[in-house]
Design a protein around this motif. Structure first.
Motif, mmCIF file in Angstrom:
data_model
loop_
_atom_site.group_PDB
_atom_site.id
_atom_site.type_symbol
_atom_site.label_atom_id
_atom_site.label_comp_id
_atom_site.label_asym_id
_atom_site.label_seq_id
_atom_site.Cartn_x
_atom_site.Cartn_y
_atom_site.Cartn_z
ATOM 1 N N TYR A 83 26.216 -19.333 3.347
ATOM 2 C CA TYR A 83 25.268 -18.283 2.931
ATOM 3 C C TYR A 83 24.238 -18.013 4.011
ATOM 4 C CZ TYR A 83 27.120 -19.335 -1.731
ATOM 5 O OH TYR A 83 27.946 -19.532 -2.794
ATOM 6 N N LYS A 84 23.622 -16.841 3.904
ATOM 7 C CA LYS A 84 22.436 -16.567 4.700
ATOM 8 C C LYS A 84 21.362 -17.603 4.350
ATOM 9 C CE LYS A 84 22.908 -11.437 4.376
ATOM 10 N NZ LYS A 84 22.996 -10.961 5.753
ATOM 11 N N ILE A 85 20.496 -17.904 5.304
ATOM 12 C CA ILE A 85 19.381 -18.823 5.040
ATOM 13 C C ILE A 85 18.415 -18.116 4.075
ATOM 14 C CG2 ILE A 85 17.485 -20.134 6.078
ATOM 15 C CD1 ILE A 85 20.478 -21.030 6.764
ATOM 16 N N THR A 86 17.984 -18.854 3.056
ATOM 17 C CA THR A 86 17.191 -18.241 1.982
ATOM 18 C C THR A 86 15.679 -18.402 2.201
ATOM 19 O OG1 THR A 86 17.119 -20.274 0.698
ATOM 20 C CG2 THR A 86 18.997 -18.808 0.298
ATOM 21 N N ASN A 87 14.933 -17.637 1.414
ATOM 22 C CA ASN A 87 13.479 -17.816 1.366
ATOM 23 C C ASN A 87 13.136 -19.258 1.007
ATOM 24 O OD1 ASN A 87 12.774 -15.167 1.950
ATOM 25 N ND2 ASN A 87 12.767 -14.527 -0.201
ATOM 26 N N GLY A 88 13.903 -19.829 0.067
ATOM 27 C CA GLY A 88 13.622 -21.205 -0.370
ATOM 28 C C GLY A 88 13.785 -22.193 0.773
ATOM 29 N N GLU A 89 14.856 -22.033 1.570
ATOM 30 C CA GLU A 89 15.073 -22.929 2.707
ATOM 31 C C GLU A 89 13.959 -22.760 3.744
ATOM 32 O OE1 GLU A 89 19.784 -23.516 3.352
ATOM 33 O OE2 GLU A 89 19.208 -21.436 3.028
ATOM 34 N N PHE A 90 13.573 -21.495 3.976
ATOM 35 C CA PHE A 90 12.539 -21.241 4.981
ATOM 36 C C PHE A 90 11.182 -21.765 4.520
ATOM 37 C CE2 PHE A 90 9.816 -19.021 7.933
ATOM 38 C CZ PHE A 90 10.568 -18.988 9.097
ATOM 39 N N PRO A 141 7.041 -12.566 -7.113
ATOM 40 C CA PRO A 141 6.909 -13.998 -6.822
ATOM 41 C C PRO A 141 8.096 -14.388 -5.932
ATOM 42 C CG PRO A 141 6.628 -13.572 -9.160
ATOM 43 C CD PRO A 141 7.104 -12.277 -8.539
ATOM 44 N N LEU A 142 7.833 -15.073 -4.842
ATOM 45 C CA LEU A 142 8.848 -15.265 -3.801
ATOM 46 C C LEU A 142 10.217 -15.625 -4.383
ATOM 47 C CD1 LEU A 142 9.133 -15.223 -0.697
ATOM 48 C CD2 LEU A 142 8.947 -17.712 -0.790
ATOM 49 N N PRO A 143 11.208 -14.709 -4.272
ATOM 50 C CA PRO A 143 12.544 -15.022 -4.808
ATOM 51 C C PRO A 143 13.248 -16.014 -3.881
ATOM 52 C CG PRO A 143 12.186 -12.635 -4.542
ATOM 53 C CD PRO A 143 11.162 -13.350 -3.726
ATOM 54 N N LEU A 144 13.356 -17.238 -4.313
ATOM 55 C CA LEU A 144 13.843 -18.313 -3.436
ATOM 56 C C LEU A 144 15.295 -18.115 -3.030
ATOM 57 C CD1 LEU A 144 12.135 -21.397 -5.126
ATOM 58 C CD2 LEU A 144 11.330 -20.021 -3.183
ATOM 59 N N SER A 145 16.065 -17.358 -3.832
ATOM 60 C CA SER A 145 17.488 -17.187 -3.516
ATOM 61 C C SER A 145 17.761 -15.948 -2.665
ATOM 62 C CB SER A 145 18.295 -17.097 -4.811
ATOM 63 O OG SER A 145 17.864 -15.968 -5.553
ATOM 64 N N PHE A 146 16.707 -15.163 -2.343
ATOM 65 C CA PHE A 146 16.906 -14.024 -1.431
ATOM 66 C C PHE A 146 17.056 -14.557 -0.010
ATOM 67 C CE2 PHE A 146 14.543 -10.169 -3.549
ATOM 68 C CZ PHE A 146 15.300 -10.309 -4.682
ATOM 69 N N PRO A 147 17.783 -13.820 0.844
ATOM 70 C CA PRO A 147 17.792 -14.190 2.263
ATOM 71 C C PRO A 147 16.392 -13.980 2.826
ATOM 72 C CG PRO A 147 18.756 -12.010 1.975
ATOM 73 C CD PRO A 147 18.505 -12.555 0.590
ATOM 74 N N VAL A 148 16.002 -14.799 3.797
ATOM 75 C CA VAL A 148 14.689 -14.611 4.411
ATOM 76 C C VAL A 148 14.793 -13.516 5.469
ATOM 77 C CG1 VAL A 148 15.043 -16.550 6.056
ATOM 78 C CG2 VAL A 148 12.724 -15.722 5.544
ATOM 79 N N TYR A 149 13.925 -12.502 5.354
ATOM 80 C CA TYR A 149 13.779 -11.486 6.402
ATOM 81 C C TYR A 149 12.820 -12.067 7.428
ATOM 82 C CZ TYR A 149 15.612 -7.500 3.562
ATOM 83 O OH TYR A 149 16.376 -6.621 2.843
ATOM 84 N N CYS A 150 13.271 -12.248 8.660
ATOM 85 C CA CYS A 150 12.374 -12.814 9.669
ATOM 86 C C CYS A 150 12.798 -12.390 11.064
ATOM 87 C CB CYS A 150 12.335 -14.334 9.542
ATOM 88 S SG CYS A 150 13.855 -15.160 9.984
ATOM 89 N N THR A 151 11.982 -12.774 12.032
ATOM 90 C CA THR A 151 12.276 -12.435 13.429
ATOM 91 C C THR A 151 13.318 -13.407 13.985
ATOM 92 O OG1 THR A 151 10.611 -13.913 14.357
ATOM 93 C CG2 THR A 151 9.874 -11.682 13.762
ATOM 94 N N LEU A 152 13.882 -13.039 15.146
ATOM 95 C CA LEU A 152 14.807 -13.959 15.815
ATOM 96 C C LEU A 152 14.053 -15.217 16.252
ATOM 97 C CD1 LEU A 152 17.574 -14.652 17.059
ATOM 98 C CD2 LEU A 152 16.883 -13.393 19.107
#
Ligand SMILES: [Fe+2]
Length: 405
Positions: free
Chosen positions: A204-211, A243-254
């Motif tokens: 899976y894509k790295i999630t908000n929860g992982e980040f 409220p931060l959806p932990l299962s969404f992928p994290v949108y972030c910079t490289l």
């Protein structure tokens, strides 16, 4: 010469999409600049028509412009070097009524030429417009919430996810495409095979929860679209805060993705590894056009792209997007960062009517992204398409998988 009536319909759809986008904001906000590194919003209103009109002029199909100086004023977007932000004032731009009158004049002139226009030019107009439909969405996303309106979205609920590493055997990946097969931008040519040694990739894509866990353990800065209220983390969505959806992928910079990769002792995939994971199969030499078993006529049925939503969905919410190796959402639900610097393929030649389209960005300061975001048109979903951004640009809907080499 244009022979395909389907192309005209595609252009109409693209125009409808961008016209609709501008209905989400308060017209007074057109003179705002929600992203410091980009033009004020009024520029994009004029740019979409000016680009099409300038393309027509370049191929010798034009009459007099409705406002000749607007052809130049609205010709090009910007991507300033760090520390060189634009400092124009709202008063430097024409009034909305003037821009609207220009747009009507230009569009009607273009429509007269369209039946005789080369297909290549019309394709460029369509795809350029869809690309701006996405980049304008980033700008709208960063606009003051009081100045925009649109549908709110309830986050999907999915089963708890089990992140895992999936082994991908050595093989070859075909990057790019051969000229003449279908429309592509200059940086997509030519097709060439790249050997890829075996590696493993996160399912899976790295999630908000992982980040979030990484942030809490290391003190790393939060991604751009997050904010904190009374000790709790939130995702700033397009038209609502969640409220931060932990299962969404994290949108972030490289840069943020790379820091996370180092923390996990993993790496970002190269462009070739992305291709191998997304389009490769267990049969040597056999590659797919899209990660999933697809029908070319309607790829929009799969996954979160083609304007399907304003926000991401959980990383495990679209099992039918899985590649032959079982990796999810390599296309859709957020572009995929790669560790590959954006550079020309062997045999690159700049587009005659838009020579700076790619070549201006072969500067070792931009990196390749692959796939698609929720706001990427299905028109742009093809294996060879490449996107590129600076590694610290925080506004793009960019996500990532990680690899173990
Ligand atoms: Fe543009």
């Amino acid at each position: 010469m244009m022979e395909s009536p389907g192309l005209l319909a595609h252009l109409s759809e693209a125009r409808a999409e961008t016209d609709r986008l501008f209905t989400h904001l308060d017209p007074a906000a057109l003179y705002d600049r929600p992203i410091a590194e980009r033009h004020r919003m009024i520029f994009y209103l004029g740019h979409l028509e000016a680009f099409d009109w300038n393309q027509m002029k370049l191929i010798g199909m034009s009459s007099s412009s409705p406002v000749a100086q607007f052809d130049n004023l609205f010709a090009f977007g910007i991507d300033p070097e760090p520390g060189q932000l634009p400092h124009d004032q709202p008063s430097d731009w024409p009034r909305l009524s003037e821009v609207e009158r220009y747009n009507v004049g230009v569009r009607s002139r273009i429509d007269r030429f369209l039946p005789n226009a080369p297909e290549e030019s019309v394709q460029m107009m369509i795809e350029h417009r869809h690309m701006h439909a996405e980049t304008f969405a980033y700008i709208l996303h960063n606009l003051d919430p009081l100045k925009k309106s649109g549908p709110t979205e309830q986050p999907l609920l999915t089963a708890p996810l089990q992140q895992q590493m999936i082994q991908i055997p050595a093989g070859t990946a075909t990057l790019g495409m051969d000229a003449g097969s279908q429309f592509g931008w200059d940086n997509e040519f030519q097709a060439h095979e790249v050997p890829v040694p075996r590696f493993a990739m996160t399912r899976y894509k790295i999630t908000n929860g992982e980040f979030l866990e990484f942030m809490q353990l290391t003190g790393a800065a939060p991604p751009h679209y997050w904010f904190q209220r009374e000790g709790a983390w939130f995702y700033r969505g397009m038209f609502e805060d969640l409220p931060l959806p932990l299962s969404f992928p994290v949108y972030c910079t490289l840069d943020q993705a790379s820091a996370y990769a180092r923390f996990r002792k993993l790496a970002l995939p190269t462009e070739a590894q992305f291709h191998r994971a997304a389009f490769g199969t267990k049969n040597q030499g056999e590659e797919r056009a899209l990660p999933w078993h697809h029908t070319q006529s309607n790829p929009g049925q799969q996954g979160n792209f083609d304007y399907a939503a304003w926000n991401p969905i959980p990383v495990n919410a679209s099992p039918d997007t899985e590649s032959a190796f079982g990796i999810a959402q390599l296309v859709g639900n957020g572009w995929e960062w790669t560790s590959t610097v954006f550079a020309p393929f062997p045999g690159f030649a700049p587009s005659p009517t838009y020579p700076g389209y790619s070549a201006n960005f072969f500067d070792n300061a931009h990196y390749v992204l692959k796939g698609a975001s929720p706001r990427t048109s299905a028109t742009l979903v093809r294996r060879s398409l490449r996107n590129w951004f600076r590694p610290d640009y925080p506004y793009v809907y960019a996500t990532f998988h990680l690899v173990q080499n």
